[in-house]
Scaffold this active site. Structure first.
Site, PDB file in Angstrom:
ATOM      1  N   ASP A 115       0.908  -1.155  -0.119  1.00  0.00           N
ATOM      2  CA  ASP A 115       0.090   0.075   0.148  1.00  0.00           C
ATOM      3  C   ASP A 115       0.912   1.312  -0.022  1.00  0.00           C
ATOM      4  OD1 ASP A 115      -1.756   2.024   1.098  1.00  0.00           O
ATOM      5  OD2 ASP A 115      -3.023   0.609   1.301  1.00  0.00           O
ATOM      6  N   HIS A 127      -9.964  -5.430  -2.612  1.00  0.00           N
ATOM      7  CA  HIS A 127      -8.679  -5.636  -2.194  1.00  0.00           C
ATOM      8  C   HIS A 127      -8.764  -5.949  -0.808  1.00  0.00           C
ATOM      9  CE1 HIS A 127      -9.222  -1.160  -2.347  1.00  0.00           C
ATOM     10  NE2 HIS A 127      -8.849  -1.134  -1.067  1.00  0.00           N
TER      11      HIS A 127
HETATM   12  P1  DGP Z   1      -9.442   1.422   0.606  1.00  0.00           P
HETATM   13  O1  DGP Z   1      -9.510   2.921   1.098  1.00  0.00           O
HETATM   14  O2  DGP Z   1      -9.698   0.428   1.441  1.00  0.00           O
HETATM   15  O3  DGP Z   1     -10.054   1.350  -0.553  1.00  0.00           O
HETATM   16  O4  DGP Z   1      -7.892   1.232   0.245  1.00  0.00           O
HETATM   17  C1  DGP Z   1      -7.418   1.691  -0.860  1.00  0.00           C
HETATM   18  C2  DGP Z   1      -5.646   1.859  -0.324  1.00  0.00           C
HETATM   19  O5  DGP Z   1      -5.076   1.845  -1.705  1.00  0.00           O
HETATM   20  C3  DGP Z   1      -5.265   2.809   0.411  1.00  0.00           C
HETATM   21  O6  DGP Z   1      -4.901   2.469   1.466  1.00  0.00           O
HETATM   22  C4  DGP Z   1      -4.135   3.505  -0.529  1.00  0.00           C
HETATM   23  C5  DGP Z   1      -3.876   2.555  -1.577  1.00  0.00           C
HETATM   24  N1  DGP Z   1      -3.633   3.058  -2.704  1.00  0.00           N
HETATM   25  C6  DGP Z   1      -4.335   4.092  -3.398  1.00  0.00           C
HETATM   26  N2  DGP Z   1      -3.846   4.324  -4.720  1.00  0.00           N
HETATM   27  C7  DGP Z   1      -2.501   3.408  -4.897  1.00  0.00           C
HETATM   28  C8  DGP Z   1      -1.564   3.490  -5.842  1.00  0.00           C
HETATM   29  O7  DGP Z   1      -1.494   3.916  -6.818  1.00  0.00           O
HETATM   30  N3  DGP Z   1      -0.558   2.465  -5.530  1.00  0.00           N
HETATM   31  C9  DGP Z   1      -0.481   1.904  -4.201  1.00  0.00           C
HETATM   32  N4  DGP Z   1       0.447   0.914  -3.897  1.00  0.00           N
HETATM   33  N5  DGP Z   1      -1.461   2.052  -3.404  1.00  0.00           N
HETATM   34  C10 DGP Z   1      -2.426   2.821  -3.365  1.00  0.00           C
END
Ligand code: DGP
Length: 150
Positions: free
Chosen positions: A35, A102
């Site tokens: 994340d 996810h």
């Molecule tokens: P949620 O809020 O449960 O939908 O979690 C989404 C998560 O995704 C959040 O903790 C941040 C992560 N995230 C958002 N955009 C990206 C990205 O472009 N790359 C990565 N590695 N994580 C991301």
């Protein structure tokens, strides 16, 4: 909605290698990556490769393999990061910022300060209130199970 890649979805783009990601695990059905805004270092997101929005959209034959992989990641938190345990969870629609399902796998340590992570708790007003909610859930679960069997 389940299906192949969605070109506007960030996670589909990571899965397809069109966007960078720190990949920690991959198999035929899913990918796990760090994340970008971790609760703690090592916080991973495990996503099915096919685009599905929420848990409810994940095809039945994918549920087992997906959660087996979540189990592998939870083990990896302890064995690879010396975590005491993990938090495994997912947002569906509410608080879900990326509409590609996810599973968050977050390494946890005793005393890591996240005691209140699961939000403030409350009590049922009385026994009747608990029974009402229980029965509402039982009713719809029975319907869903009979639809699944049909
Ligand atoms: P949620 O809020 O449960 O939908 O979690 C989404 C998560 O995704 C959040 O903790 C941040 C992560 N995230 C958002 N955009 C990206 C990205 O472009 N790359 C990565 N590695 N994580 C991301």
């Amino acid at each position: 909605m389940a299906g192949a890649a969605n070109p506007t979805c960030i996670f589909c783009r990571i899965i397809n290698g069109e966007m960078p990601g720190h990949i920690v695990f991959e198999d035929e059905v899913s990918l796990a990556f760090l994340d970008q805004r971790p609760v703690f270092p090592g916080h991973c997101l495990l996503a099915p490769k096919d685009h599905c929005e929420t848990l409810m959209d994940v095809p039945a034959d994918l549920l087992g393999p997906l959660f087996a992989n979540a189990q592998v990641l939870a083990r990896a938190m302890e064995m690879g990061l010396q975590a005491d345990g993990s938090f495994v969870g997912m947002n569906n629609r509410v608080s879900q910022s990326v509409p590609h399902v996810h599973i968050h796998i977050v390494p946890r340590r005793r005393g890591d300060g996240l005691k209140g992570f699961f939000w403030p708790r409350q009590h049922y007003e009385n026994e009747e209130a608990a029974v009402r909610v229980r029965d509402a859930l039982r009713f719809v679960i029975a319907r869903l199970q009979s639809e699944r069997r049909a």
